[in-house]
Design an enzyme around this catalytic site. Structure first.
Site, PDB file in Angstrom:
ATOM      1  CB  ALA A   1      -0.953   0.005   1.204  1.00  0.00           C
TER       2      ALA A   1
ATOM      3  CB  CYS B   1       4.844   2.087 -12.151  1.00  0.00           C
ATOM      4  SG  CYS B   1       6.067   1.713 -10.874  1.00  0.00           S
TER       5      CYS B   1
END
Length: 590
Positions: free
Chosen positions: A303, A506
């Site tokens: 997270a 990413c």
């Protein structure tokens, strides 16, 4: 030894000078970086994208997006209110006139639902993608040509910064003291300096380093050992806030106030804290792809720093249970701090390694312990928040501390009293904002979450701007993918039948994206790819890749490519490189 090394460096530089033609200052004092890939990695990506396309991707990665993406906390403010505040801030900072470069996100012919408008009406506009009107685009500009005041025989004073510092400056940050590696002799406070970047080079031990000792003196001439390494790597011009001695004596603070940048993007550091969050558009789309609902129990497996966590919580209207875990205690605290700033109460943060997230059924719950620790955390939060108001003198602090001691009937040392007084005067620190330490967790039972987001740790080869990629090899990329598959195995066990898993990275690496999707579908027959909303990214890669060692990496199969979203950093959307896959979970008994 040092003298011999310096002599070799001088001889190397001398040979280079004699064999190098005279350079036009406009070629040297500019920003035209070239990403240097490991040859095997470069060949792998050329197979995936084609030589021309990969060349365009590499160039795009060295530059920041031409706009900043801001997510509004709709539980505390509105898009219109934030736009009004940001316009005022931009005007006060004198940034309004700089925003006339490339025009924000444009439609892409390969994108299903592109933004309908670009940043043509002003420096800030709402996103026009349905459901994302709380996302704002703030226009930037660049690349700009900067006159560094070069005069033959009298080069400008310079400051060289680390690569990570330079990447932050390209995104709008200032040059802070820890990022400074070298500067010209006789630099004084208030001097105008050209700022360039030192890129990591291969060292004799096989590792990578800038090779520059902090405090190196620059002459700005070809006799400098690192003169040629920074050709085309000038990121802007600024004013020093301290002398050369101060730059290398201080431990913190702004070193160079950047007043003329190659890329001009407004900084949002400490701006509208709790009301806005600076976040890349694909990351916001990933939270929407999860489609969180009020009252559900949701897990964010990796997270930190909490951007997607808080985005999910807002989409849930702060109703339900959102569990955020990270194996680093400090990073978990950052999530807590962000949730506190945004007034989000549905988020519970734990220190837990995502690879150890499964709890066995025969383990007992420490319910009473958790309840008492949560109660203590709540009491600490109330105490720390109450200390920020009404304590303007040492006498007041002492009175309140003394009263607390009398009420509690417990002995408190003078050191604790002094610490409490400092906290009352200065307000809660970063670690006190949410009551100190983050709870540890023993994990969670299988099938205990409605939805799971796995934004997996990855090679980050999609982040922009990126000025160095040489450390990644085929083996390191393979290790990233292995690690992600192990995490995905945990996610599958934790989500209930009928639930949803969203996997994102990413990176532009197919081995960490499409190949992980292939692994998931081949391994777990009860998983199926699900459609995503909104869909603004491009299709995934279909096919496979054969490596010299005989290994074959499988990607997507025909018909699967339009279920995933791949964000190409070279596309007209002008985002980071990103990948999103969504899975529906069927009956696990099959």
């Amino acid at each position: 030894m040092k003298k011999a090394r310096d002599l070799n460096l001088l001889l190397k530089t001398t040979r280079r000078i004699s064999s190098t033609p005279k350079m036009d200052p406009s070629d040297r004092y500019c920003f035209s970086p070239i990403l240097r890939w490991n040859p095997e990695v470069e060949n792998y990506f050329i197979k995936a994208y084609g030589a021309d396309h990969f060349s365009v991707i590499s160039k795009a990665l060295t530059r920041p997006s031409s706009y900043s993406c801001v997510r509004v906390n709709t539980l505390k403010s509105t898009s219109d209110a934030v736009i009004e505040k940001l316009l005022k801030i931009i005007k006060e900072k004198g940034f309004d006139g700089d925003c006339h470069g490339k025009e924000g996100p444009e439609p892409d012919e390969n994108v299903g639902s592109p933004p309908e408008e670009s940043l043509k009406k002003g420096p800030i506009v709402k996103c026009h993608i349905p459901g994302l009107d709380y996302v704002l685009f703030v226009k930037g500009s660049g690349p700009h040509v900067i006159d560094y005041g070069y005069v033959p025989g009298a080069p400008p004073k310079e400051v060289i910064v680390s690569r990570k510092c330079a990447e932050a400056v390209l995104r709008g940050a200032q040059v802070f003291v820890p990022g400074v590696l070298a500067c010209s002799a006789h630099v004084e406070k208030g001097d105008t300096v050209a700022v360039s970047v030192a890129i990591e080079q291969r060292n004799p031990n096989g590792g990578w380093a800038s090779g520059m000792t902090r405090g190196t003196v620059l002459q700005g001439l070809q006799t400098d050992p690192y003169y040629f390494e920074r050709n085309g790597l000038y990121i802007g011009q600024g004013t020093t806030t301290m002398s050369r001695a101060g730059l290398f004596r201080a431990s913190e603070g702004i070193a160079v106030d950047m007043n003329d940048r190659v890329f001009r993007l407004p900084s949002f550091y400490d701006v509208l804290e709790g009301e806005i969050f600076l976040q890349n558009l694909p990351s916001i789309v990933a939270a929407h792809a999860l489609d969180p609902q009020k009252g559900e129990r949701i897990l964010d497996m990796c997270a930190a720093p909490g951007g997607k966590t808080t985005a999910i919580a807002i989409l849930m209207k702060d109703e339900g249970e959102l569990v955020a875990i990270d194996r680093s205690h400090n990073k978990a605290q950052v999530i807590q701090k962000l949730a506190f700033e945004m007034s989000l109460t549905c988020i519970t943060t734990y220190k837990l390694d995502a690879l150890k997230a499964i709890r066995q059924r025969n383990e007992t719950d420490d319910i009473n312990t958790n309840q008492s620790s949560n109660s203590l955390r709540f009491d600490d939060e109330k105490a720390s928040s109450s200390t920020t108001e009404g304590f303007n003198s040492d006498k007041t602090c002492k009175d309140n501390v003394s009263n607390a001691i009398e009420d509690g009937g417990t002995y408190v040392s003078k050191a604790d009293i002094r610490k409490a007084m400092r906290r009352m005067r200065n307000g809660p620190g970063r670690n006190q904002c949410l009551g100190g330490r983050v709870e540890n967790s023993k994990g969670f039972y299988p099938d205990s979450f409605d939805r799971v987001l796995l934004d997996a740790p990855c090679s980050a080869l999609g982040l922009r701007p990126r000025l160095f990629v040489g450390e990644e090899t085929i083996d390191s990329l393979k290790r990233h993918a292995t690690y992600q598959r192990r995490m995905f195995d945990q996610a599958v066990k934790l989500v209930r039948p009928g639930g949803v898993i969203v996997y994102s990275t990413c990176t532009i690496n197919p081995g960490e994206n499409e190949a992980v999707v292939r692994y998931a579908l081949n391994t777990y027959k009860f998983l199926s790819l699900a459609s995503q909303n909104p869909r603004i990214g491009g299709p995934g890669l279909v096919g496979s890749c054969e490596f010299p060692d005989g290994r074959t990496e499988e990607w997507l199969r025909p018909g699967e490519e339009n279920f995933v979203q791949r964000f190409d950093p070279s596309s007209s959307l002008d985002t980071i490189g990103f990948f999103i896959a969504k899975f529906s979970v069927g009956s696990k008994d099959v």
